[in-house]
Design an enzyme around this catalytic site. Structure first.
Site, mmCIF file in Angstrom:
data_model
loop_
_atom_site.group_PDB
_atom_site.id
_atom_site.type_symbol
_atom_site.label_atom_id
_atom_site.label_comp_id
_atom_site.label_asym_id
_atom_site.label_seq_id
_atom_site.Cartn_x
_atom_site.Cartn_y
_atom_site.Cartn_z
ATOM 1 N N GLU B 49 42.702 44.609 30.463
ATOM 2 C CA GLU B 49 43.920 44.414 31.261
ATOM 3 C C GLU B 49 43.598 43.877 32.654
ATOM 4 O OE1 GLU B 49 43.301 47.076 29.448
ATOM 5 O OE2 GLU B 49 45.027 47.462 28.150
ATOM 6 N N MET B 481 24.692 39.852 48.170
ATOM 7 C CA MET B 481 25.258 40.170 49.473
ATOM 8 C C MET B 481 24.852 41.572 49.917
ATOM 9 S SD MET B 481 26.783 38.830 51.929
ATOM 10 C CE MET B 481 28.044 37.573 51.799
#
Ligand SMILES: Cc1ncc(C[n+]2csc(CCOP(=O)(O)OP(=O)(O)O)c2C)c(N)n1
Lengths: 175, 579
Positions: B49, B481
């Site tokens: 979903e 990162m």
């Protein structure tokens, strides 16, 4: 943002009378860490519209943010900061005090008279008093009655409306 | 004629102009799915979903239409949450429909029941629980209206199963009538007095800067903003969300500002005497230390959401309204002022020259290599191969910042990225939605090896529907990162950021039915990209094995002033600045 002083603000909100609306307003406060001192809800002359009166403490910037965030809520019609407006501003107090002695009974009756309160319930050793007034009156009454021994109390928090003829009521322009 | 709730819903969607939806079925929405084959709407079955929400989001971002997704009750609804929050914070119009247990079981902890409206209240613009089929059509109409007007956002409609089953009249003509929500009246037109004041301030400033946010893209104000920059000689900088609003190669455009902004953009904002913020919200990744953000500037702030104005930074001239409508009024005023004051051009020229000097002196730069693939080089090659015309979606991390820095966007809605929430796993499903929305465009998802693994199952969705997205994995074997922050701020303690065990992405993608490619040397980069460009019937994933410890620079340390950037070494063989 410049630092400004903290003070109590009275904010009046007109909102669709729907369960989700109140939840959103309360959530706004909890999720942003704003502090509500009191919050009051009841419907208006139009049963599909509720008036919320809230008292919140903060600097001008915080209060301005609260007002703007409230306006963003879809179900909110109108938000006004009534703090500096001429307004009618009332709170209801119900307090049960100890009156074991005759002197105490007399004392409570005297205070009730002075403040324009009412004794609404009686037991052999307590009086229950109801008082409507602005916040200062209620604070003053509680201050005087406290030494007698407060058993239980409830206060509603403020409800407020702009005075008529101030040109600043919600009337007419709400929809 | 009486229709079931499910039929009313689908008919209403058709009338809203919806032709593509993304979703995942389950017990509570089966009545809707049962009717789906008999309507004109095409449904894409994602593999999660979250993928459906991101796909609807990508679709909405590239088309400017409302994205729609479906999920069932309980776990279906909770799986939507990240996707809805991602869209809401970036002001993307989405209407999400969730099933729920029948009304008489609500609140009973029934099987697969959650309080969906409660859970999603803080992450939506508005939400509804439909308790009566009589309210269904009206609610759907309101949902679309709220999602696409004012500041766009996410609206969720929770549909108990019995509501989708019950029969009710549905009158199309009535549905098509204009809608009124008495408590919802967004302000679209700017205040004329404020617009006049703004025009005066723009005319009299010596060093103005246009600070462009995502609102310029979503309102379609791009051309007007560029025109104003040209008419009044004003340098432009953009937020991550504002990239693609103006052409990346415009001579007055100096790139992104903020934490990984260009030197020129950050200095221009620091030194300006007038900051003209349009559809931007002064996010902390943009402003850095607030007291040193445009410290000597007057601020004009144009935004459709009055709550954004003055939220973080004091504003001198607030203008509440739709960026495009405001610019339509403001631009002629500015033109008038400029005509009155011909010296304006002259005295601004030195300012533009100054910003250009900054850009030339401290450009975006990395140390090239012919041994190892540099991530920035991959982005530059993607830009070349796609002629700067691809729609780019990204995930979150270093690769996202390199896209922002090195891909020069040419037209609005070309960059699809999770700006406000920074959602890893966004890129692939968003690319699917983007390609469904713009099948005429090359859609490239630039991802990281970490991010790709968050929603890579959606490659199967792309295979099933022949959606020819291209994915470039910038594979540095790290949560890059995170590693970069650990390198700079945590003494290179790379705790839990290296991805030592990796799937073989090529074989994995092949197993899912896509095409897998790999490049390990700089000279292979262009070749595999061209190979990928030639595939048009299914997804292609390219695994670019890149330099493991490349950093994104410039960088403003969190909480620092944006003028204090860690800069690249510009080829001088000096020790990397130790911080
Ligand atoms: C869902 C989610 N979880 C965690 C994070 C925190 N986070 C930000 S960037 C990053 C690393 C991303 O790594 P990768 O996808 O490999 O990209 P790279 O930085 O290497 O380009 C992480 C973990 C996030 N943004 N989103």
């Amino acid at each position: 943002m410049e630092k400004s002083r903290y003070r109590k603000h009275v904010i009046s909100v007109l909102v669709e009378n729907q369960p989700g609306a109140l939840a959103r307003i309360i959530e706004l406060f909890s999720s942003r860490g704003y502090n509500i001192e009191s919050l009051n809800v009841g419907h208006t002359e139009d049963p599909t519209i509720s008036r919320i009166t809230m008292v919140a403490k903060g600097d001008e910037h915080t209060i301005e943010q609260i007002v703007k965030q409230l306006r963003r809520i879809i179900d909110v019609f109108k938000v006004r900061d009534l703090t500096d407006k001429k307004k009618l501003d009332r709170e209801l107090l119900i307090v049960r005090v100890n009156v074991e002695s005759a002197e105490k009974k007399e004392e409570v009756k005297r205070l009730v008279d002075i403040f324009g309160a009412q004794i609404v319930d009686v037991s052999h050793d307590t009086y229950t008093v109801e008082l409507t007034g602005d916040e200062e009156q209620i604070d003053a009454f509680l201050e005087l009655i406290k030494p007698l021994g407060i058993r239980e109390m409830a206060r509603t928090g403020r409800v407020a409306m702009v005075r008529a003829l101030q040109g600043d009521t919600f009337g007419g322009e709400r929809v | 004629m009486k229709l079931s709730g499910a039929e009313i819903l689908l008919r209403a969607l058709e009338l809203e102009g919806v032709d593509r939806i993304f979703g995942y079925p389950g017990g509570a929405v089966l009545d809707i799915y049962d009717r789906l084959p008999f309507c004109s709407i095409k449904h894409y079955l994602t593999r999660h979903e979250q993928g459906a929400a991101h796909a609807a989001d990508g679709y909405a971002r590239v088309t400017g239409k409302v994205g729609v997704c479906f999920a069932t009750s309980g776990p279906g609804a909770t799986n939507l949450v990240t996707g809805l929050a991602t869209a809401q914070i970036d002001s993307v119009p989405i209407v999400a429909f969730t099933g729920n247990v029948p009304t008489f079981m609500i609140g009973n902890d029934a099987f697969q029941e959650v309080n969906t409206v409660g859970i999603t209240r803080p992450i939506t613009k508005h939400n509804f629980l439909v308790k009566d089929v009589k309210d269904l059509a009206d609610t759907v109409k309101k949902a679309f209206h709220i999602a696409r007007t004012g500041r766009p956002g996410v609206v969720l409609v929770d549909l108990p199963k019995d509501v989708t089953r019950e029969l009710e009249d549905f009158f199309e003509e009535e549905y098509k009538a204009p809608i009124q929500i008495r408590s919802y009246k967004p302000v679209l037109k700017g205040h004329p007095g404020q617009i006049k004041r703004a025009a005066k301030a723009i005319a009299s400033a010596e060093r103005p800067v246009l600070y462009i946010g995502g609102g310029v893209v979503s309102s379609g104000a791009s051309e007007l903003v560029v025109k104003m920059a040209e008419v009044a000689n004003i340098p432009m900088v953009a937020t991550l969300m504002g990239l693609s609003a103006v052409p990346g190669n415009h001579p007055f455009f100096f790139g992104m500002l903020g934490m990984h902004g260009t030197y020129a953009a950050n200095m221009a904002v620091t030194e300006c005497d007038l900051l003209i913020a349009i559809g931007a919200r002064f996010d902390d990744r943009v402003t850095g230390k607030l007291s040193e953000f445009a410290p000597n500037a007057k601020v004009i702030h144009i935004d459709i959401d009055s709550a954004e104005i003055g939220k973080n930074k004091a504003v001198d001239i607030p203008i509440v309204g739709d960026a495009k409508l405001v610019m339509e009024e403001l631009l002629p005023e500015v033109e008038k002022q400029v005509a009155k004051n011909r010296e304006l051009y002259a005295h601004r020229e030195s300012w533009i020259r100054q910003v250009k000097r900054w850009a030339e002196r401290y450009p975006l730069w990395y140390e090239p290599s012919d041994r190892v693939i540099k991530p920035q080089f991959v982005i530059q090659k993607i830009w070349e191969v796609t002629k700067g015309e691809a729609i780019i979606t990204t995930d979150v991390g270093q690769h996202q910042m390199w896209v922002a820095q090195y891909y020069k966007f040419r037209f609005p809605r070309q960059l699809v990225t999770s700006g406000g929430l920074g959602t890893m796993g966004f890129g692939v499903p968003a690319a699917i939605g983007a390609k469904v929305g713009r099948p005429d465009k090359t859609v490239f998802c630039v991802s990281g090896d970490g991010s790709f693994q968050m929603n890579m199952q959606e490659i199967v969705t792309a295979v099933q529907y022949g959606i020819a997205i291209k994915v470039a994995i910038i594979n540095n074997g790290f949560l890059g990162m995170v590693r970069q922050w650990q390198g700079i701020f945590y003494d290179r303690n790379y705790s839990q950021s290296s991805l030592d065990v990796q799937p073989d992405f090529v074989r994995l993608v092949e197993a899912m039915g896509g095409v897998g490619l790999r490049a390990e040397r700089p000279q292979d980069v262009e070749k595999v990209l061209k190979e990928a460009m030639a595939i048009n019937d299914r997804p292609v994933v390219i695994d670019f094995v890149v330099d493991r410890e490349e950093d994104v620079l410039p960088m403003v340390p969190p909480g620092g002033a944006i003028k204090d950037m860690i800069l690249p070494d510009y080829g001088r063989k000096v020790e990397k600045k130790a911080v």
